[in-house]
Write an enzyme that holds these catalytic residues in place. Structure first.
Site, PDB file in Angstrom:
ATOM      1  CG  ASN A 101      -1.863   1.102   1.266  1.00  0.00           C
ATOM      2  OD1 ASN A 101      -1.481   2.229   0.936  1.00  0.00           O
ATOM      3  ND2 ASN A 101      -3.100   0.862   1.632  1.00  0.00           N
ATOM      4  CG  HIS A 149       1.238   5.793   4.790  1.00  0.00           C
ATOM      5  ND1 HIS A 149       0.678   6.724   5.638  1.00  0.00           N
ATOM      6  CD2 HIS A 149       0.524   4.663   4.944  1.00  0.00           C
ATOM      7  CE1 HIS A 149      -0.321   6.157   6.285  1.00  0.00           C
ATOM      8  NE2 HIS A 149      -0.436   4.908   5.886  1.00  0.00           N
ATOM      9  CG  HIS A 162      -8.181   4.166   0.957  1.00  0.00           C
ATOM     10  ND1 HIS A 162      -8.346   3.977   2.306  1.00  0.00           N
ATOM     11  CD2 HIS A 162      -9.402   4.549   0.491  1.00  0.00           C
ATOM     12  CE1 HIS A 162      -9.612   4.208   2.641  1.00  0.00           C
ATOM     13  NE2 HIS A 162     -10.272   4.578   1.552  1.00  0.00           N
ATOM     14  NE  ARG A 202      -9.409   8.607   4.186  1.00  0.00           N
ATOM     15  CZ  ARG A 202      -9.737   7.805   5.208  1.00  0.00           C
ATOM     16  NH1 ARG A 202      -9.044   6.723   5.444  1.00  0.00           N
ATOM     17  NH2 ARG A 202     -10.737   8.108   5.996  1.00  0.00           N
ATOM     18  NE  ARG A 222      -7.700  11.427   5.586  1.00  0.00           N
ATOM     19  CZ  ARG A 222      -8.162  10.830   6.686  1.00  0.00           C
ATOM     20  NH1 ARG A 222      -7.375  10.030   7.370  1.00  0.00           N
ATOM     21  NH2 ARG A 222      -9.384  11.022   7.093  1.00  0.00           N
ATOM     22  CD  GLU A 237      -7.003  -0.233   0.900  1.00  0.00           C
ATOM     23  OE1 GLU A 237      -7.071   0.855   1.490  1.00  0.00           O
ATOM     24  OE2 GLU A 237      -6.247  -1.140   1.240  1.00  0.00           O
ATOM     25  CB  THR A 273      -9.724   1.697   7.373  1.00  0.00           C
ATOM     26  OG1 THR A 273      -9.234   2.318   6.194  1.00  0.00           O
ATOM     27  CG2 THR A 273     -11.070   1.100   7.114  1.00  0.00           C
ATOM     28  CD  GLU A 292      -7.281  -6.133   2.826  1.00  0.00           C
ATOM     29  OE1 GLU A 292      -7.415  -5.907   1.602  1.00  0.00           O
ATOM     30  OE2 GLU A 292      -6.531  -5.464   3.561  1.00  0.00           O
ATOM     31  CG  HIS A 305      -5.789  -1.614   9.174  1.00  0.00           C
ATOM     32  ND1 HIS A 305      -5.388  -0.972  10.316  1.00  0.00           N
ATOM     33  CD2 HIS A 305      -6.258  -0.662   8.346  1.00  0.00           C
ATOM     34  CE1 HIS A 305      -5.629   0.323  10.171  1.00  0.00           C
ATOM     35  NE2 HIS A 305      -6.148   0.542   8.988  1.00  0.00           N
TER      36      HIS A 305
HETATM   37  N1  PXP Z   1      -5.963  -3.047   3.899  1.00  0.00           N
HETATM   38  C1  PXP Z   1      -6.922  -2.096   3.936  1.00  0.00           C
HETATM   39  C2  PXP Z   1      -8.284  -2.456   3.470  1.00  0.00           C
HETATM   40  C3  PXP Z   1      -6.629  -0.782   4.378  1.00  0.00           C
HETATM   41  O1  PXP Z   1      -7.602   0.147   4.420  1.00  0.00           O
HETATM   42  C4  PXP Z   1      -5.317  -0.467   4.758  1.00  0.00           C
HETATM   43  C5  PXP Z   1      -4.970   0.933   5.173  1.00  0.00           C
HETATM   44  O2  PXP Z   1      -5.102   1.783   4.089  1.00  0.00           O
HETATM   45  C6  PXP Z   1      -4.344  -1.479   4.694  1.00  0.00           C
HETATM   46  C7  PXP Z   1      -4.696  -2.761   4.290  1.00  0.00           C
HETATM   47  C8  PXP Z   1      -2.931  -1.226   5.075  1.00  0.00           C
HETATM   48  O3  PXP Z   1      -2.854  -0.949   6.431  1.00  0.00           O
HETATM   49  P1  PXP Z   1      -1.470  -0.476   7.068  1.00  0.00           P
HETATM   50  O4  PXP Z   1      -1.131   0.836   6.429  1.00  0.00           O
HETATM   51  O5  PXP Z   1      -1.768  -0.372   8.524  1.00  0.00           O
HETATM   52  O6  PXP Z   1      -0.460  -1.536   6.739  1.00  0.00           O
END
Ligand code: PXP
Length: 259
Positions: free
Chosen positions: A6, A9, A42, A44, A48, A69, A100, A150, A213
């Site tokens: 992901n 960030h 994602h 959003r 953001r 996402e 989330t 998921e 997550h």
């Molecule tokens: N899976 C989903 C559905 C998420 O919303 C997120 C956060 O955007 C992640 C995985 C990744 O989470 P983390 O950034 O805590 O690894």
């Protein structure tokens, strides 16, 4: 077990200055070379981090499949249908949250999710629902003909952090629990048992299972003991490590742990 990286960030850092640097698009080649299996982003509602233009470029240019996402909001789903990522993962969204905070309420939003899943399938996009490990949500996901679920590992990650890292800041804002180490250990074992049990159930009824997550270089090992999980989506911990080690090394390290 496959790895979706992901890259939101990277855009978080860019948005801290509202400039063009760093560009999440530059991560695509590195993720592929380092052995990632999927790019996850994602989009959003409040934009953001990832913006529409990022999502468009990432989906068009990524050599890896892109898992987008997003919420079940009509405007966002319209964009997803136009962008045609490989997969859409539907997540709950609340503007005030830092990240989330829980799984999708599939029961409470059944009709809207049904409409959205149909629309995504019509556009040849596979669908995943981000849900808490819970029998009812899994069965409803199957009823809705989703290909994937998921499982939300946020509470597992929080318990792990409280037990082993001595952190008083957990991955999302569940209330800090005042528990002894014994109680936390029991909770952690229960959490793993439940993720395993519900992954198994989902597989038995024909769903593919991802998890994500709050997963990181410490807690991922426990999750990798669950053979029914086919894919992990990990963001924050990989991008955090990449600040010091570089993105390629951060991905290689987590892949090694998963293996
Ligand atoms: N899976 C989903 C559905 C998420 O919303 C997120 C956060 O955007 C992640 C995985 C990744 O989470 P983390 O950034 O805590 O690894």
């Amino acid at each position: 077990m496959k790895l979706g990286v992901n890259i939101d960030h990277i855009a978080v850092l860019r948005e801290a200055r509202e400039i063009n640097d760093p560009n999440p698009l530059d991560a695509l080649g590195i993720c592929k070379l380092a052995g990632a299996d999927q790019i996850t982003i994602h989009l959003r509602e409040d934009r953001r981090h990832i913006h529409d233009e990022d999502a468009k470029n990432i989906i068009n240019l990524s050599a890896l499949p892109v898992n987008l996402e997003c919420s079940i909001n009509d405007e966002i789903i319209k964009i997803a249908c136009e962008l045609k990522p490989h997969r859409v993962t539907l997540v709950p969204e609340n503007r005030a949250e830092v990240t989330t905070e829980g799984g999708l309420d599939v029961k409470g939003n059944f009709e809207q999710i049904k409409k959205v899943v149909r629309l995504l399938h019509k556009n040849e996009i596979e669908v995943s629902l981000f849900i808490d490990p819970c029998e009812e949500m899994i069965k409803l996901s199957k009823e809705l003909k989703c290909e994937w679920i998921e499982l939300h590992t946020g509470s597992f990650a929080n318990i792990y952090a409280m037990l082993f890292s001595g952190l008083d800041r957990t991955h999302h804002s569940i209330k800090q629990l005042e528990l002894s180490r014994d109680e936390l250990t029991k909770k952690l074992k229960k959490s793993i048992r439940e993720i395993k049990k519900y992954s198994k159930l989902a597989r038995e009824i024909g769903l593919k299972v991802a998890a994500g997550h709050g997963l990181n270089y410490q807690n991922v090992e426990l999750i990798t003991t669950i053979k029914e999980i086919e894919e992990l989506n990990i963001g924050q911990s990989i991008i955090a490590r990449s600040v010091f080690a570089g993105l390629e090394k951060a991905i290689i390290d987590i892949k090694e742990l998963i293996k």
